[in-house]
Enzyme design. Structure first.
Site, PDB file in Angstrom:
ATOM      1  N   TYR B 292       0.856  -1.189   0.000  1.00 31.94           N
ATOM      2  CA  TYR B 292       0.000   0.000   0.000  1.00 31.94           C
ATOM      3  C   TYR B 292       0.893   1.240   0.000  1.00 31.94           C
ATOM      4  CZ  TYR B 292      -4.027   2.903   1.170  1.00 31.94           C
ATOM      5  OH  TYR B 292      -5.039   3.818   1.150  1.00 31.94           O
ATOM      6  N   TYR B 342      -5.540   4.991  -7.599  1.00 32.78           N
ATOM      7  CA  TYR B 342      -5.757   4.940  -6.156  1.00 32.78           C
ATOM      8  C   TYR B 342      -7.156   4.413  -5.886  1.00 32.78           C
ATOM      9  CZ  TYR B 342      -6.028   6.032  -1.240  1.00 32.78           C
ATOM     10  OH  TYR B 342      -6.179   5.930   0.116  1.00 32.78           O
TER      11      TYR B 342
END
Lengths: 151, 387
Positions: B292, B342
């Site tokens: 991440y 994203y």
């Protein structure tokens, strides 16, 4: 009318903190059973899970543990102040306690009044208090007098 | 505990679906979600009417009822939402695996759909005049408003303690951009970036500049999980869920983790213990990983927390192309949140599946497993996938 986001001053878990800042005092929670001190405040002791805590005064002296400089775009209430520093202060007498703050050159100065070049980790700071609404007075921090004279 | 059910390889991801990624896309978040889920089910060769489990993040605005109605699902027997947004992406995979392994469901879909223009997409911008909740109370009045402010302050301290620099941040941004430049579905596919470009970017929250921050994009990604037994009859090569874990430390805070005794301890360390306890693969066995990366410094915390390197060594790990293709651990081989899309880390999951199928645009040869993690600055989650 303030444009910055503020907490409620009457929340049962945090009311004691905001009552104290209105009197220009900085307090942290102390467990009535094991004397562990904690911040941010919460209902139980994080060390022994006792459910009774009391507010004890802290000296209001610390040093910068870390910092950043906020640039825009951000919330309207802060947009006209960018770039401004954000600091995390470690209390001198209780180094395990850290709190987020603003760094200001004088008690009523704006939160962008200290230039980034004057800020470093370890910078000694002293507390000041700024009333920002009828019920909320924010603790803020000033470079310690002996420090602010340095170039 | 003889009746403990272990997850190891009992379930598999059998389908993934991705929409195009872009800005100001015409479709609604609900339509994008349906497109991704339908594509994932088509990929697996499973009808929507067979889906009986639904997993998403708490920031998802397309709810299980919408999905089940829109796609004609019949009887749904398992549904869950992971807390803390981007920290929970891999948690949806783990919950899907648990639901199937324990007989709560047979086919579970996970998804994330997001439009930057969606009214709920930027939580920090909706702050009310009076703050609710203990976390924001101790940050917002002093001007720590956005996630980037919270992480920037963490990274200043990290630099101080471990000697990291902005050059290390640039290593992350440049590696993931170079991966995106190979991936035609990546938002930054056609935009190479140089180190000079990185240092010329505007500040967002010092010490973080524009290229330390993830993209703001529209799109949706979905995956389908079923039992390993059923998986062998699906259209695609099964990608087994080898291990799945969640974890956080008591006293820690999401992103703005300033108040614990040791804020520089990666919160992923607790999740890592559970993950590696379940896994036949060790950190040293991992040949490709998806981390991440909403902000570049998170990559260092992830490297350290899962034991890919020691404490404080995450920044140095990125030197000499360490996390780029051809390096010692290629990370975010599709471009990541910084340069592909994203979607709260769901592209880490789909890219992990592509690596295990051998279909990534940044394929790592001979990769027999892929590590995938969600945001480590908070209640995090991770999985090990294998082929």
């Amino acid at each position: 009318m303030t444009a910055i986001p503020l907490p409620y001053g009457d929340d049962p878990d945090t009311k004691g903190f905001w009552d104290a800042t209105r009197d220009k005092r900085l307090v942290v929670q102390r467990c009535k059973a094991c004397s562990h001190c904690q911040f941010p405040p919460h209902p139980f002791c994080a060390q022994c899970a006792h459910d009774e805590t009391e507010w004890v005064e802290a000296a209001g002296r610390g040093q910068v543990w870390s910092f950043g400089i906020a640039h825009g775009p951000t919330l309207p209430g802060f947009q006209n102040l960018v770039p401004y520093p954000m600091i995390v202060v470690e209390l001198e007498e209780r180094p395990h306690i850290r709190m987020v703050g603003s760094l200001v050159a004088a008690p009523d100065a704006s939160i962008n009044s200290v230039p980034a070049s004057a800020i470093r980790i370890g910078l000694p700071v002293d507390i000041t208090f700024t009333a920002v609404s009828d019920d909320i007075t924010l603790p803020r921090w000033m470079p310690r007098a002996s420090e602010s004279l340095k170039p | 505990m003889t009746d403990t059910i272990f997850l190891k390889d009992r379930t598999a991801i059998v389908g993934i679906g991705e929409t195009a990624f872009g800005k100001a896309m015409a479709q609604s978040e609900e339509q994008l979600a349906c497109m991704a889920i339908k594509a994932a089910l088509d990929d697996a060769g499973i009808s929507p009417s067979e889906v009986d489990g639904l997993c998403s993040l708490n920031m998802e605005n397309v709810f299980q009822h919408d999905i089940a109605r829109d796609l004609g699902m019949k009887e749904v027997t398992y549904y869950a939402q992971m807390p803390a947004g981007g920290h929970g992406g891999c948690g949806t995979v783990g919950h899907a695996a648990m639901a199937i392994a324990t007989g709560q469901a047979n086919v579970v879909v996970g998804w994330r759909s997001r439009k930057r223009s969606g009214r709920a997409s930027r939580v920090w911008a909706q702050l009310e005049q009076r703050i609710q909740g203990s976390r924001d109370t101790w940050l917002r009045p002093w001007g720590i408003i956005r996630p980037v402010d919270e992480v920037g302050v963490m990274y200043t301290r990290y630099m101080h303690e471990f000697g990291a620099t902005r050059d290390h941040l640039a290593n992350v941004a440049l590696a993931f951009r170079s991966h995106a430049n190979r991936n035609s579905n990546a938002f930054m596919y056609a935009k190479p970036m140089s180190r000079e470009d990185y240092f010329a970017a505007r500040w967002v929250s010092e010490p973080l500049c524009l290229f330390d921050c993830c993209l703001e994009t529209d799109g949706a990604i979905a995956f389908v999980v079923t039992s390993s037994e059923r998986a062998r009859d699906c259209r695609t090569r099964p990608v087994y869920i080898h291990a799945a874990a969640q974890g956080f430390d008591g006293g820690s805070a999401i992103l703005a983790n300033y108040f614990t005794a040791d804020p520089m301890r990666s919160q992923a360390a607790t999740c890592a213990k559970s993950l590696w306890r379940q896994s036949d693969f060790r950190a040293s066995d991992i040949k490709v990983a998806q981390f991440y990366d909403a902000f570049t410094p998170e990559v260092f915390f992830t490297l350290e927390g899962y034991g890919f390197c020691g404490r404080g060594e995450g920044a140095a790990f990125t030197e000499d192309g360490g996390i780029a293709l051809g390096g010692r651990l290629p990370v975010n081989t599709g471009g990541g949140s910084l340069s592909e899309v994203y979607l709260h880390g769901f592209n880490m999951i789909s890219e992990g599946v592509k690596q295990m199928r051998g279909s990534s645009t940044g394929q790592v040869d001979n990769a027999d497993c892929c590590f995938v993690s969600s945001s480590d600055l908070g209640p995090t989650s991770a999985v090990v996938l294998r082929n």
